[in-house]
Design an enzyme around this catalytic site. Structure first.
Site, PDB file in Angstrom:
ATOM      1  N   GLY A   1     -75.169  13.141  81.139  1.00  6.93           N
ATOM      2  CA  GLY A   1     -76.115  13.171  80.029  1.00  6.93           C
ATOM      3  C   GLY A   1     -76.459  11.760  79.586  1.00  6.93           C
ATOM      4  O   GLY A   1     -76.027  10.780  80.191  1.00  6.93           O
ATOM      5  N   ASP A   4     -65.160  10.205  90.338  1.00  8.11           N
ATOM      6  CA  ASP A   4     -66.499   9.626  90.412  1.00  8.11           C
ATOM      7  C   ASP A   4     -66.458   8.128  90.112  1.00  8.11           C
ATOM      8  O   ASP A   4     -67.225   7.620  89.306  1.00  8.11           O
ATOM      9  CB  ASP A   4     -67.439  10.366  89.458  1.00  8.11           C
ATOM     10  CG  ASP A   4     -68.909  10.127  89.792  1.00  8.11           C
ATOM     11  OD1 ASP A   4     -69.197   9.605  90.899  1.00  8.11           O
ATOM     12  OD2 ASP A   4     -69.770  10.446  88.964  1.00  8.11           O
ATOM     13  N   LYS A  51     -72.269   9.704  73.834  1.00  7.47           N
ATOM     14  CA  LYS A  51     -72.693  10.411  75.041  1.00  7.47           C
ATOM     15  C   LYS A  51     -73.004  11.851  74.664  1.00  7.47           C
ATOM     16  O   LYS A  51     -72.174  12.526  74.066  1.00  7.47           O
ATOM     17  CB  LYS A  51     -71.570  10.323  76.068  1.00  7.47           C
ATOM     18  CG  LYS A  51     -71.895  10.993  77.361  1.00  7.47           C
ATOM     19  CD  LYS A  51     -70.936  10.552  78.440  1.00  7.47           C
ATOM     20  CE  LYS A  51     -71.382   9.257  79.075  1.00  7.47           C
ATOM     21  NZ  LYS A  51     -70.873   9.036  80.415  1.00  7.47           N
TER      22      LYS A  51
END
Ligand SMILES: *[C@@H]1O[C@H](CO)[C@@H](O)[C@H](O)[C@H]1NC(C)=O
Ligand SMILES: *[C@@H]1O[C@H](CO)[C@@H](O)[C@H](O)[C@H]1NC(C)=O
Ligand SMILES: *[C@@H]1O[C@H](CO)[C@@H](O)[C@H](O)[C@H]1NC(C)=O
Ligand SMILES: *[C@@H]1O[C@H](CO)[C@@H](O)[C@H](O)[C@H]1NC(C)=O
Ligand SMILES: *[C@@H]1O[C@H](CO)[C@@H](O)[C@H](O)[C@H]1NC(C)=O
Length: 619
Positions: A333, A445, A349
């Site tokens: 996002g 990630d 966030k």
């Protein structure tokens, strides 16, 4: 309890500094006096005097280094405790206690006080709760006190590394000892120096609070580096290091056994996706029960962890989540800059949750990650929920993400020392996620865009613990696995096999990007060379010419080039397949720290998943 609020006032120490010295030239580290007066103040002081006498007798006669005493009477009871550092003799302990008592006389008009010297800590209050919970009832000013020396180590980079690792070990070991005390030394071979360090938590407190306080020590004390001396004081613990001996080497405590077996009781969070859901839920459940139990014991202001933010406040601080305030867009996002009236800047966030039950999962996750404190992990400050939007309030990093410094607008601005610090910091942050927390967290990630830089270019890993909340098919480079092609280990990208070694692989790729200043998926345009960074590096390595990988904007001398070549080899080791041939992140930290070379380990051609067609490249 009659007095509900204890207001402690800072008397003559600003948090952070104290110049006052006693006659034995030891610093007053911190001192405060209670500000409330009691109905019968005179009686309170009389009781205090008698508890102090009692404490002194215990120290002297029973040769104790920690003692408690109380004088109970209605309305003016006094509870007091003294703790000496364990390296002291009885005489030294009593001397420090006497010094403390004479300083504390100026707290005569209040309902308590505490003082800390290098050698001891004395506290008295009109309630007993602080014995076992040093934070209880304390007012909002819980700022830790940090005092640094005035001399810098001659070789700051090496010094910082050694002391950082040393402090990290002490942080882990102290809560595990029976008396919450550790004294240890470490050699800095290149400086021919020994550094002495002790840490001590208040006796009788809960082990997890000791750990919390030590985590804060770890986070704070590094502001002193590369100063040769530093001291950290908080209500619950004390830590000090110095290159000048302050205890005898035969008084050190062997901590090696305490540092073993971090991952034994570990559950793999990420495994919830692949399977093992029942185990995961059990672990999560016990964790939550434990958390709520712990919460119920705490006073309203939690010392650690994230706080709940009001959605309206965040809306206001981000100018209603306006375009101009967007500082980043990620798989999770948009990220907004939020400025509160007090000029406090944070990053927010904003996540849209798509499936039912995600909100609960998310809140659980927030609880979990809010407890993770490490200087190389982006700190979660708070959260908020509004409709199907979830908001994470995070530390704001003015320098933005690492990728901008490698090939973005700020390309070429990082020198080798800075890049090395970044590589090392990422490794430490990942090792912490994998090993040093009660639940193993796999990031999944790791990429240059997820590494943020502080104003002094220290790396902080973002987005950890959130991989499960990643929306599916966000963009073409993202697939159902929570990773980014170009960085993702082949076994995970292709078969969904997940282990901590997935992060090791991505770390290897990011390291190559940091060294080369090139994207992992960049192919030199206009040349017949169509290899991705890792293949390119491998081919050069085979010819022992991997020095050519180094970013042209770096101007390195011979010695530095050799250092970088070793790190390229470590990066290649990290990208080996199968996953079992990759080192753990703790091993990587050690290799970097000690400048190790691969030794007998043989490298094979790394495998790599192509960005466009997801073919596996084995060369
Ligand atoms: C407490 O002790 C101090 C120092 O020994 C002394 O000056 C003071 O008079 C005592 N106060 C009371 C109330 O006993
Ligand atoms: C200084 O410390 C020593 C013990 O290490 C003690 O005997 C002496 O009394 C102390 N001096 C003062 C003035 O407190
Ligand atoms: C540091 O402080 C000590 C004690 O206050 C003093 O003796 C010393 O000269 C100082 N060193 C420097 C480099 O300022
Ligand atoms: C290291 O320091 C010790 C004493 O501080 C000294 O005796 C020794 O010669 C030093 N070694 C080197 C290699 O400088
Ligand atoms: C530690 O060393 C000091 C000085 O070398 C000595 O006086 C003391 O007895 C030793 N203590 C122990 C427990 O060995």
């Amino acid at each position: 309890m009659a007095i509900l609020v204890v207001l402690l006032v800072l008397l003559f120490t600003k948090p952070g500094f104290s110049q006052k010295t006693d006659s034995n030239n030891t610093n007053v580290i911190a001192m405060r006096c209670g500000r409330n007066t009691l109905v019968n103040q005179q009686n309170f002081i009389k009781n205090r005097n008698s508890t102090f006498r009692d404490l002194r007798t215990q120290l002297l006669d029973q040769r104790l280094l920690y003692a408690r005493a109380q004088a109970i009477s209605s309305g003016d009871s006094v509870f007091a405790a003294v703790q000496c550092r364990n390296y002291l003799s009885t005489d030294q302990c009593v001397a420090c206690f006497d010094e403390s008592v004479s300083e504390l006389l100026i707290c005569n008009s209040g309902n308590g006080g505490f003082i800390s010297f290098d050698n001891c800590y004395v506290r008295y209050e009109d309630y007993a709760g602080f014995y076992n919970d040093p934070y209880v009832m304390a007012d909002a000013d819980q700022t830790p006190t940090l005092t640094c020396g005035n001399e810098s180590a001659s070789q700051p980079t090496v010094f910082n590394q050694v002391i950082d690792a040393f402090l990290s070990d002490i942080t882990k070991a102290t809560p595990k000892t029976s008396n919450f005390y550790v004294a240890s030394t470490r050699q800095i071979t290149s400086e021919n120096k020994t550094v002495y360090m002790i840490a001590q938590c208040v006796e009788g407190m809960a082990q997890d609070s000791c750990q919390t306080c030590m985590n804060s020590a770890y986070d704070t004390l590094n502001d002193c580096f590369p100063n040769t001396q530093g001291r950290f004081f908080h209500l619950a613990c004390f830590a000090r290091y110095s290159d000048t001996p302050f205890f005898n080497v035969n008084q050190t405590i062997d901590i090696t056994n305490l540092l073993k077996g971090h991952s034994s009781s570990v559950a793999v969070i990420a495994a919830a996706v692949a399977g093992g859901t029942v185990l995961f839920l059990l672990v999560l459940l016990s964790w939550l029960l434990y958390r709520s139990w712990k919460k119920s014991k705490k006073t309203e202001q939690e010392f650690e962890g994230a706080v709940h933010y009001n959605y309206k406040d965040l809306q206001l601080a981000t100018d209603d989540f306006s375009e101009e305030n967007i500082i980043g867009k990620g798989g999770f996002g948009e990220v907004f800059k939020a400025v509160f009236d007090d000029n406090n800047v944070v990053a927010v966030k904003k996540l849209l949750l798509t499936h039912n039950g995600a909100k609960e999962e998310f809140e659980n996750e927030v609880m979990l990650i809010s407890n993770i404190h490490h200087r190389n992990l982006l700190r979660l400050l708070g959260w908020s929920v509004e409709g199907s939007y979830l908001l994470l309030v995070l530390e704001y990093m003015p320098n933005g993400s690492l990728d901008k410094f490698l090939w973005g607008t700020k390309r070429g601005t990082l020198n080798w020392d800075q890049r090395y610090e970044i590589i090392f910091g990422i490794a430490r942050g990942l090792a912490h996620l994998h090993n040093e927390f009660h639940i193993k967290i796999i990031h999944r990630d790791i990429k240059s865009a997820n590494i943020l830089l502080s104003d002094d270019f220290k790396p902080k890993i973002a987005d950890f613990g959130l991989a499960r909340f990643q929306p599916e098919d966000q963009s073409q480079v993202r697939t159902k696995f929570a990773g980014t092609l170009g960085y993702t280990a082949p076994e995970y990208a292709l078969r969904g096999v997940l282990s901590e070694k997935v992060d090791t692989y991505s770390f290897g790729i990011v390291t190559l990007e940091i060294i080369s200043g090139k994207r992992s998926t960049e192919v030199k345009s206009g040349s017949q060379d169509t290899d991705y960074l890792i293949e390119h590096t491998w081919k050069l390595y085979e010819k022992k010419t991997h020095v050519k990988v180094i970013d042209d904007t770096l101007n390195l001398n011979q010695y530095e080039q050799e250092h970088v070549m070793k790190i390229i080899e470590i990066a290649l080791l990290c990208t080996q397949s199968p996953a079992s041939s990759r080192p753990t992140m703790s091993e990587v930290v050690l290799m970097l720290q000690e400048g190790q070379s691969l030794g007998k380990r043989k490298l094979t051609r790394p495998t790599f998943v192509n960005n466009q067609d997801r073919r596996i490249h084995i060369g």
